[in-house]
Design a protein around this motif. Structure first.
Motif, PDB file in Angstrom:
ATOM      1  N   PRO A   5       6.941  -7.826  -1.061  1.00  0.00           N
ATOM      2  CA  PRO A   5       7.411  -7.549  -2.424  1.00  0.00           C
ATOM      3  C   PRO A   5       7.482  -6.042  -2.666  1.00  0.00           C
ATOM      4  N   CYS A   6       8.393  -5.623  -3.532  1.00  0.00           N
ATOM      5  CA  CYS A   6       8.465  -4.204  -3.884  1.00  0.00           C
ATOM      6  C   CYS A   6       7.168  -3.798  -4.575  1.00  0.00           C
ATOM      7  N   ASN A   7       6.449  -2.844  -3.966  1.00  0.00           N
ATOM      8  CA  ASN A   7       5.209  -2.318  -4.561  1.00  0.00           C
ATOM      9  C   ASN A   7       5.568  -1.204  -5.532  1.00  0.00           C
ATOM     10  N   ILE A   8       5.021  -1.290  -6.742  1.00  0.00           N
ATOM     11  CA  ILE A   8       5.192  -0.210  -7.717  1.00  0.00           C
ATOM     12  C   ILE A   8       3.799   0.208  -8.140  1.00  0.00           C
ATOM     13  N   SER A   9       3.302   1.248  -7.512  1.00  0.00           N
ATOM     14  CA  SER A   9       1.907   1.652  -7.697  1.00  0.00           C
ATOM     15  C   SER A   9       1.889   2.996  -8.411  1.00  0.00           C
ATOM     16  N   LYS A  12       4.961   5.365  -7.228  1.00  0.00           N
ATOM     17  CA  LYS A  12       5.325   5.127  -5.842  1.00  0.00           C
ATOM     18  C   LYS A  12       6.108   3.821  -5.731  1.00  0.00           C
ATOM     19  N   VAL A  13       7.271   3.887  -5.114  1.00  0.00           N
ATOM     20  CA  VAL A  13       8.062   2.685  -4.829  1.00  0.00           C
ATOM     21  C   VAL A  13       8.015   2.470  -3.319  1.00  0.00           C
ATOM     22  N   GLY A  63       8.558   6.170  -1.400  1.00  0.00           N
ATOM     23  CA  GLY A  63       8.699   7.504  -1.962  1.00  0.00           C
ATOM     24  C   GLY A  63       8.031   7.566  -3.318  1.00  0.00           C
ATOM     25  N   THR A  64       7.920   8.781  -3.855  1.00  0.00           N
ATOM     26  CA  THR A  64       7.179   9.003  -5.106  1.00  0.00           C
ATOM     27  C   THR A  64       7.986   9.886  -6.059  1.00  0.00           C
TER      28      THR A  64
END
Ligand code: MN
Ligand code: MN
Length: 296
Positions: free
Chosen positions: A55-59, A84-85, A100-101
């Motif tokens: 899954p796309c991590n969005i941290s 961060k994606v 990337g961030t």
């Protein structure tokens, strides 16, 4: 070594994941929901002939990794957030894993963002067949330290094998003394994390990202059907209920977790609440100079 057909699959998965990463990063702005970014990134991957490798991590901020929004998640980006994606596409198990961030509406963290990016890009200058693993971490740590920050020591890059996102080697973001060389044919994810905190992460509460932990299908028929769908759609890769095209996926996945058939990944946070940045490329070690897959 990969044959040419396999290499083309890896190249395409890498390119699509890179485009999806940049699409996600470009959407991040004040008031935009995490959910909408994750959905767009994943839709892009699927529209372009790939499957999701995770899954796309969005941290955001002190969360280093493993946050993905669930259906109904109302969280939206705020000014000053550091986002961060991290996304992944695969074709027949050949994975592009990239991150990337960006920061939202400020420039307070541009040096911290550059520290992780420069670390990754410095490694891209030399990584290839014969590179000793500790040389990668050495360059990452030196680059990040030279900008006044610390690498996150307990998050690492990793080898990738077909249908196996974290397989074989770990690639630390500091010099751990491991002089084993990279070998021709390896697929490697290089992912420096930089922080203004302690340089360590700890496991927080369980997040939405899961994987099948045990190859023992459930007995209940409705649950068995869902399990078979997961194996077909995600195989051995991490997934989440949001990415399942299946009625009541959230409920069914919770059941699988309770039965120990699926397990969830903990959300990873910096121990001192430091801000964390990350950049990641997947490379193919085809010779003395590796080829970057997650670019276009
Ligand atoms: Mn990643
Ligand atoms: Mn990775």
């Amino acid at each position: 070594m990969l044959n040419s057909e396999q290499l083309e699959k890896l190249r395409k998965a890498g390119r699509v994941s890179a485009e999806a990463r940049d699409l996600g990063l470009s959407m991040v702005a004040k008031g935009v929901r995490y959910f909408d970014v994750a959905e767009e990134v994943e839709a892009y991957i699927r529209k372009n002939g790939c499957k999701l490798a995770f899954p796309c991590n969005i941290s955001v901020n002190d969360i280093a990794a493993h946050y993905t929004p669930s259906v109904g998640d109302k969280l939206a980006f705020e000014v000053g957030d550091v986002v961060k994606v991290d996304c992944g596409a695969h074709i027949d198990g050949f994975v592009g894993d990239t991150a990337g961030t960006v920061e939202v509406g400020t420039n307070r963290f541009s040096a911290l963002i550059d520290a992780a990016r420069n670390a990754r890009d410095s490694v891209m200058e030399f990584i290839g067949e014969g590179t000793e693993i500790n040389q990668i971490g050495k360059v990452v740590e030196m680059t990040i330290n030279s900008m006044g920050y610390k690498p996150v020591k307990n998050l690492t890059g990793h080898q990738i094998k077909p249908y196996n996102l974290h397989a074989g080697l770990s690639i630390p973001n500091y010099d751990d003394g491991n002089t084993d060389p990279l070998e021709a044919g390896m697929i490697i994810a290089c992912e420096p994390f930089a922080t203004n905190g302690e340089g360590l992460i700890t496991s927080g509460r369980p997040g939405n990202i899961c994987r099948i932990a045990r190859d023992r299908p459930p007995t209940e028929p409705a649950l068995r059907e869902f399990y078979d769908y997961i194996m077909e759609e995600f195989s051995t890769f991490p997934f989440c209920a949001r990415s399942c095209d299946w009625p009541k996926a959230n409920l069914l996945l919770n059941k699988l977790v309770r039965q120990g058939i699926a397990s969830s990944y903990a959300i990873l946070k910096e121990v001192k609440g430091g801000c964390v940045t990350q950049w990641e490329h997947t490379v193919y070690v085809g010779g003395p100079r590796a080829e970057i897959m997650t670019t276009y």
